[in-house]
Scaffold this motif. Structure first.
Motif, short mmCIF file in Angstrom:
data_model
loop_
_atom_site.label_atom_id
_atom_site.label_comp_id
_atom_site.label_asym_id
_atom_site.label_seq_id
_atom_site.Cartn_x
_atom_site.Cartn_y
_atom_site.Cartn_z
N ASN A 1 0.81 -1.22 0.00
CA ASN A 1 0.00 0.00 0.00
C ASN A 1 0.84 1.27 0.00
N TYR A 2 2.06 1.21 -0.48
CA TYR A 2 2.92 2.39 -0.54
C TYR A 2 2.86 2.98 -1.95
N CYS A 3 2.73 4.31 -2.02
CA CYS A 3 2.72 5.00 -3.30
C CYS A 3 4.05 5.72 -3.48
N CYS A 4 4.82 5.31 -4.45
CA CYS A 4 6.13 5.92 -4.71
C CYS A 4 5.99 7.35 -5.22
N GLU A 5 4.91 7.65 -5.90
CA GLU A 5 4.72 8.97 -6.49
C GLU A 5 4.47 10.04 -5.41
N THR A 6 3.64 9.71 -4.44
CA THR A 6 3.33 10.68 -3.39
C THR A 6 4.21 10.50 -2.16
N GLY A 7 4.81 9.33 -2.01
CA GLY A 7 5.64 9.05 -0.84
C GLY A 7 4.83 8.76 0.41
#
Length: 113
Positions: A5-11
């Protein structure tokens, strides 16, 4: 390896799968619109200009056939001596007056053929 559930784009981490699915659907919608506008309106719109283009798409739709005239020749309040430009201006007068506030924005966009 980042977690599920981690978003690399938003951090940031998504709280659940529903939030992740909603974010992905919105992102997909934005890029689908950018692709559609690029294909049908002939402007290459960067992701950063999505909001401004989306707000004014109802006006831009009416001037998609004269985008080269707008980019090269059109200025607010200009008198045209060339007969061809006079005809284009007269035929599209209403649409051209509606895009006056966003004229600098449209001239800054790259035209794709």
């Amino acid at each position: 390896m980042p977690s599920k559930n981690y978003c690399c784009e938003t951090g940031k981490y998504f709280e659940n799968d529903e939030e992740k699915k909603l974010y992905n659907n919105k992102r997909k919608n934005v890029f689908s619109k950018l692709f559609y506008w690029n294909k049908n309106f002939g402007y290459k719109i960067p992701f950063e200009d999505y909001e401004k283009f989306n707000e004014n798409v109802k006006y831009i739709r009416n001037i998609k056939n004269i985008k080269k005239f707008i980019k090269d020749d059109y200025e607010v309040g200009k008198f045209y001596e060339d007969k061809k430009n006079q005809e284009i201006y007269a035929k599209n007068y209403v649409a051209l007056t509606k895009i006056d506030p966003i004229l600098d924005f449209l001239k800054g966009l790259e035209i794709v053929d």
